[in-house]
Scaffold this motif. Structure first.
Motif, mmCIF file in Angstrom:
data_model
loop_
_atom_site.group_PDB
_atom_site.id
_atom_site.type_symbol
_atom_site.label_atom_id
_atom_site.label_comp_id
_atom_site.label_asym_id
_atom_site.label_seq_id
_atom_site.Cartn_x
_atom_site.Cartn_y
_atom_site.Cartn_z
ATOM 1 N N ASP A 1 8.773 -0.388 9.149
ATOM 2 C CA ASP A 1 9.611 0.283 10.639
ATOM 3 C C ASP A 1 9.443 1.343 10.073
ATOM 4 O O ASP A 1 10.129 2.453 11.129
ATOM 5 N N LYS A 2 8.220 2.268 9.335
ATOM 6 C CA LYS A 2 8.560 4.015 8.734
ATOM 7 C C LYS A 2 7.430 4.726 9.432
ATOM 8 O O LYS A 2 5.727 4.257 9.634
ATOM 9 N N PRO A 3 7.341 5.361 10.387
ATOM 10 C CA PRO A 3 6.252 5.926 10.584
ATOM 11 C C PRO A 3 6.072 7.079 9.895
ATOM 12 O O PRO A 3 6.625 8.280 8.817
ATOM 13 N N VAL A 4 4.685 7.461 10.030
ATOM 14 C CA VAL A 4 4.278 8.538 9.463
ATOM 15 C C VAL A 4 3.054 8.965 10.245
ATOM 16 O O VAL A 4 2.313 8.680 11.002
ATOM 17 N N CYS A 5 3.210 9.986 10.418
ATOM 18 C CA CYS A 5 2.163 10.703 11.445
ATOM 19 C C CYS A 5 1.568 12.338 10.931
ATOM 20 O O CYS A 5 1.726 13.069 9.818
ATOM 21 N N GLU A 6 0.931 12.954 12.123
ATOM 22 C CA GLU A 6 -0.084 13.710 11.262
ATOM 23 C C GLU A 6 -1.657 12.711 10.530
ATOM 24 O O GLU A 6 -1.301 12.571 9.427
ATOM 25 N N SER A 7 -2.676 12.831 11.226
ATOM 26 C CA SER A 7 -3.934 11.975 10.687
ATOM 27 C C SER A 7 -4.431 11.936 9.480
ATOM 28 O O SER A 7 -4.390 10.966 8.339
ATOM 29 N N LEU A 8 -4.436 13.657 8.755
ATOM 30 C CA LEU A 8 -4.908 13.472 7.570
ATOM 31 C C LEU A 8 -4.156 12.788 6.786
ATOM 32 O O LEU A 8 -3.609 12.683 5.340
ATOM 33 N N ILE A 9 -1.965 13.573 6.609
ATOM 34 C CA ILE A 9 -1.193 12.711 6.249
ATOM 35 C C ILE A 9 -1.273 11.357 5.582
ATOM 36 O O ILE A 9 -1.113 10.706 5.071
ATOM 37 N N ILE A 10 -1.918 10.595 7.353
ATOM 38 C CA ILE A 10 -1.831 9.239 7.315
ATOM 39 C C ILE A 10 -2.785 8.524 6.318
ATOM 40 O O ILE A 10 -2.688 8.034 5.194
ATOM 41 N N VAL A 11 -4.068 9.381 6.090
ATOM 42 C CA VAL A 11 -4.889 9.250 5.300
ATOM 43 C C VAL A 11 -4.622 8.981 3.653
ATOM 44 O O VAL A 11 -4.773 8.229 3.184
ATOM 45 N N ILE B 1 -1.774 5.576 3.431
ATOM 46 C CA ILE B 1 -2.727 4.942 2.659
ATOM 47 C C ILE B 1 -3.489 4.584 1.906
ATOM 48 O O ILE B 1 -3.152 3.601 0.984
ATOM 49 N N ASP B 2 -4.089 5.701 0.867
ATOM 50 C CA ASP B 2 -4.551 6.065 -0.320
ATOM 51 C C ASP B 2 -4.064 5.497 -0.768
ATOM 52 O O ASP B 2 -3.512 4.810 -2.264
ATOM 53 N N GLU B 3 -2.379 6.141 -1.396
ATOM 54 C CA GLU B 3 -1.326 5.801 -2.222
ATOM 55 C C GLU B 3 -0.790 4.534 -2.301
ATOM 56 O O GLU B 3 -0.089 3.976 -3.146
ATOM 57 N N VAL C 1 -17.266 6.099 0.992
ATOM 58 C CA VAL C 1 -17.109 6.505 2.598
ATOM 59 C C VAL C 1 -15.324 7.419 1.563
ATOM 60 O O VAL C 1 -15.035 6.742 0.985
ATOM 61 N N GLY C 2 -15.485 8.847 1.720
ATOM 62 C CA GLY C 2 -14.064 8.611 1.274
ATOM 63 C C GLY C 2 -14.144 10.138 2.609
ATOM 64 O O GLY C 2 -13.857 9.891 2.880
ATOM 65 N N TYR C 3 -12.263 10.453 1.536
ATOM 66 C CA TYR C 3 -11.157 11.945 2.314
ATOM 67 C C TYR C 3 -12.085 12.608 3.228
ATOM 68 O O TYR C 3 -11.839 12.981 4.634
ATOM 69 N N LEU C 4 -13.320 13.731 2.882
ATOM 70 C CA LEU C 4 -13.702 14.701 3.622
ATOM 71 C C LEU C 4 -14.801 14.073 4.228
ATOM 72 O O LEU C 4 -14.913 14.842 5.415
ATOM 73 N N ASP C 5 -15.323 12.697 3.793
ATOM 74 C CA ASP C 5 -15.775 11.689 5.092
ATOM 75 C C ASP C 5 -15.592 11.557 6.036
ATOM 76 O O ASP C 5 -16.312 12.268 7.421
ATOM 77 N N ILE C 6 -14.620 11.029 5.597
ATOM 78 C CA ILE C 6 -13.664 10.450 7.059
ATOM 79 C C ILE C 6 -12.999 12.087 8.565
ATOM 80 O O ILE C 6 -13.111 11.973 8.865
#
Lengths: 230, 226
Positions: free
Chosen positions: A62-72, A75-77, A156-161
């Motif tokens: 039920d926890k939101p995470v915002c900002e696309s790069l922060i979300i990526v 997800i990785d963590e 595919v990694g962080y910068l590719d995305i």
């Protein structure tokens, strides 16, 4: 915690929403995609991102995470047993973050600058600016990929995305303005990378077709040129 | 362990460079300060940061890291004592979210306010105060944004503690009033008074002079463009 339900609030044309989708796909995480109507935002969106009221929003449990790069990064963590998205070496990671910030702060605004240009002179200048940025990114690719297929190396990694999510809009811009921005002659490495990125299993189903996006863009850009009267 | 060479390109006043300095100091990492004059940048700075030519640049064993928050995360990942970011992924995402909010919204609205002429300042003030409200909320039950200890978000927002008093003096406007922002006011004192931090802060009077001059130059420029 990794087992909790995942929902992603987004919209199909949004490149930054795509970032979250690619990351979830890379980790093989199942999620419910909620297509938002940005002219009529859902209660869930307004509640989950009260500060900005923007997409994407990842809702994990039920926890939101915002900002696309922060979300990526989130997800990785969280799904740390899946293939790594962020570079593991701190210097490579800092380099990837630097270029992701450049893309968001400078390069993508210059791309939208082409659509917003009010006359031919302004358009030409905007195109020049985008091309200069792409020359920098071509060079960054050489350095980051270290001879491999993606900015992130073998996969595919962080910068590719961070960068690849804009390829749909880049192709639309090329089509609508009759220019080549990424091409085999001007940016050979990026041209090859773009093809491989778009063909990647984690990307191909979430990258909108250029024609569909172009139709959507026509409607959107008409609003830039003729803003609704106050 | 091999000799570590850590150099930090900065100016005496840059709040962005201070972030890197705070991270290094809090972790006890020895480093060399290289002071730049931004109106006459050194060849080295332009070499290490060709894209932006800005400070801070951290050069670690000959390799350059740019962009202040990228530098802070690099420092946190490289020197793991006294961690700045929490371990929990959701807490990390939250700290990063508010750091970005601080830069994109708070800093922007405060700088906009400070640049405005007297007549437009009312509206600017309301917006700046509105942008600060969430920060007051998230401090509830905490001494620092990082909890008991100074963390990543304190470092990202630390510029408030030494620049807001400067802007108060220059504009005569009270941005952060103790009544409206009790927690933020207390945090500003605790952060800037923390010994490691206090030693790094540029002198208040020197900052007032500098910003007055900078704002005057900006106003002169916009007048000449009208």
């Amino acid at each position: 915690m990794a087992g909790d339900a995942v929902k992603l609030l987004g919209a199909w044309p949004s490149p930054v929403v795509m970032r979250a989708r690619i990351a979830l796909n890379l980790k093989s995480v199942g999620y419910e995609f909620v297509e938002e109507n940005l002219g009529n935002k859902s209660q869930l969106l307004l509640q989950s991102n009260p500060v900005h009221k923007k997409i994407p929003v990842l809702i994990h449990g039920d926890k939101p995470v915002c900002e696309s790069l922060i979300i990526v990064q989130y997800i990785d963590e969280v799904w740390s047993s899946g293939p790594g998205i962020l570079p593991s070496d701190p210097y490579d990671l800092a380099t990837a973050r630097f270029w992701a910030a450049y893309i968001d702060d400078k390069w993508f605004p210059s791309l939208t600058g082409i659509a917003k240009a009010q006359d031919d002179g302004a358009k030409k200048a905007a195109i020049e600016q985008v091309s200069e940025g792409l020359a920098l990114l071509e060079d960054a690719f050489r350095k980051c990929s270290k001879g491999k297929t993606f900015f992130g190396g073998d996969r595919v990694g962080y910068l590719d995305i961070a960068f690849g999510c804009f390829l749909g809009w880049l192709r639309v811009t090329e089509k609508m303005n009759g220019v080549e921005l990424i091409s085999r002659s001007k940016t050979p490495q990026l041209a090859q990378w773009a093809e491989r990125f778009c063909a990647d299993p984690a990307v191909k189903d979430v990258m909108p077709e250029t024609d569909k996006l172009a139709e959507f863009a026509k409607v959107l850009f008409a609003k830039f040129k003729n803003p609704p009267s106050q | 362990m091999a000799e570590e060479e850590v150099r930090l390109f900065r100016t005496w006043s840059s709040p962005f460079a201070l972030r890197a300095i705070w991270a290094l100091e809090l972790k006890g990492v020895p480093y060399e300060n290289i002071f730049e004059n931004l109106s006459s940048k050194s060849q080295l700075l332009l070499q290490y940061n060709p894209v932006h030519g800005k400070v801070p640049v951290l050069v670690h064993n000959g390799r350059a890291v740019c962009e202040s928050l990228v530098v802070v995360e690099y420092i946190d990942e490289t020197w793991t004592q006294n961690p700045l970011l929490p371990e929990d992924p959701l807490e990390r995402a939250t700290a990063r979210f508010w750091a970005k909010f601080g830069d994109d919204k708070v800093m922007q609205s405060i700088w906009d306010l400070v640049q405005k002429g007297r007549e437009e300042q009312e509206a600017g003030l309301a917006q700046a105060i509105e942008s600060l409200q969430p920060l007051e909320e998230i401090l509830k039950g905490k001494k620092f944004f990082g909890g008991e200890k100074i963390g990543f978000l304190d470092i990202a927002l630390g510029w408030l503690s030494n620049l807001v008093p400067v802007f108060h003096e220059i504009t005569g406007l009270k941005l952060i009033e103790e009544e409206r922002f009790p927690l933020l006011s207390a945090w500003m004192k605790d952060f800037s008074g923390f010994p490691t931090i206090r030693e790094t802060l540029p002198p208040h009077d020197k900052l007032v002079t500098k910003f007055r001059a900078q704002l005057e130059a900006l106003r002169a420029k916009s007048r000449s463009q009208q």
